[in-house]
Write an enzyme that holds these catalytic residues in place. Sequence first.
Site, short mmCIF file in Angstrom:
data_model
loop_
_atom_site.label_atom_id
_atom_site.label_comp_id
_atom_site.label_asym_id
_atom_site.label_seq_id
_atom_site.Cartn_x
_atom_site.Cartn_y
_atom_site.Cartn_z
N HIS A 1 0.83 -1.20 0.00
CA HIS A 1 0.00 0.00 0.00
C HIS A 1 0.87 1.25 0.00
O HIS A 1 1.21 1.78 -1.06
CB HIS A 1 -0.93 -0.04 1.21
CG HIS A 1 -1.99 1.02 1.23
ND1 HIS A 1 -2.22 1.87 0.17
CD2 HIS A 1 -2.90 1.37 2.18
CE1 HIS A 1 -3.22 2.69 0.48
NE2 HIS A 1 -3.65 2.40 1.69
N HIS B 1 -0.05 0.73 -12.46
CA HIS B 1 -0.80 0.92 -11.22
C HIS B 1 -1.92 -0.10 -11.17
O HIS B 1 -2.54 -0.41 -12.19
CB HIS B 1 -1.37 2.35 -11.16
CG HIS B 1 -1.84 2.75 -9.79
ND1 HIS B 1 -3.07 2.37 -9.28
CD2 HIS B 1 -1.24 3.50 -8.83
CE1 HIS B 1 -3.20 2.87 -8.07
NE2 HIS B 1 -2.12 3.56 -7.77
N ASP C 1 4.11 7.19 -7.56
CA ASP C 1 5.11 6.74 -6.59
C ASP C 1 6.53 6.87 -7.15
O ASP C 1 7.47 7.17 -6.41
CB ASP C 1 4.84 5.29 -6.20
CG ASP C 1 3.49 5.11 -5.55
OD1 ASP C 1 3.22 5.82 -4.56
OD2 ASP C 1 2.70 4.29 -6.02
#
Length: 430
Positions: free
Chosen positions: A266, A307, A365
């Site tokens: 996560h 993703h 990210d």
Amino acid sequence: MSDKKATLKVDGLDETIELPVYSGTLGPDVIDVGALTSRDMFTYDPGFVSTAACESKITYIDGGKGILLHRGYPIDQLAEHSDYLETCYLLLYGELPTAEQKETFVSTVKRHTMVHEQIRTFFNGFRRDAHPMAVMCGVVGALSAFYHDSLDISDEHHRQVAAFRLIAKMPTLAAMSYKFSIGQPFMYPDNNMGYAENFLHMMFGNPCEPSNVSPVLARAMDRIFLLHADHEQNASTSTVRLAGSSGANPFACIAAGIAALWGPSHGGANEAVLEMLEEIGDVSRIDEFVSRAKDKDDPFRLMGFGHRVYKNFDPRAKVMKEAADDVLAELGIENDPLLAIAKRLEQIALEDPYFIERKLYPNVDFYSGIILKAIGIPTSMFTVIFAVGRTVGWIAHWHEMISGSYRIGRPRQLYTGHTQRDFVALDKRS
């Protein structure tokens, strides 16, 4: 109520079961399976990936089209024209603030940035080398022991005060966890500064000299907070809702969310990006690792590409890429080996047919990891910063749930253990 119905035929039952079908303002229809309980049946959905556990008006995601809306506003428009605290107001109250409302909101947040002085000594109970997320789980949960005057979740004013406290104090606690780990004195917040600027001041400032935070770095940090502010019913947000459904106080619920976010599947994604860059080690080895990533029999995976939710592109990534370019230009970083690897991987992902065909574009990210590394924030703090940004999303969902009608969460199970059996005395067990 909906006029739509779904009809379920089950082997062994003569009649069919009619289930209501509901439509939201956006997204797929949902089938209300509540009627199955009276027939002693449940649905089976590991990970709840096909289950709507709540109704919400806060955030909408269409992963196939690369859409992320906060209260109807596209994330790229918010990132370009708004800032983190204005987005906090939007998530909490449903509309963008007027100039007067924003000024009041920002000034109220600033009045809550300091923490109880005894919390400073609370940190002494941790080892200096403790992971900052472990510290944050403990310290945020402990806030309920310091702020007894905002624990009545049935009181609207208490919920508002708790929301302001959490949004305001999370950067302070995050910076304290970093300062504690390196043995430096805690920095008090400076309420003359903006939210992100103040965070960088508390992270890198010292009592011996005034802080001088670059506006470019402060803007990039503000965008990191904004782009992570909410992401619908993810694992940590669902954890906050589930904890809150029991009537737990907001500080305990946010601590539960932090614990869920800590998981590498996560909140640890941008941390995993830096670990991958360190594993590659040198630009000369990139082709080797790219080949390994393309080999389905090799366990190595390139982190920060593609993703789980966004099957096309991550709408936050373009904004974060611009911020990353601004930060690298501001700092004049040219010779950092890890950032050189990152830039080369980015180029490959945007040009190589293998990545393009599979839509393995750099995600939020990937770029946030580059920014945080360039600013000088250690990898262990990456998920903490994610938690700071996500706090408002957690609070907004918690407040939405508590303000409406809700039930305590009670997922069911498919039991596959032993059937009933009799106890055997110890001397008779083989």
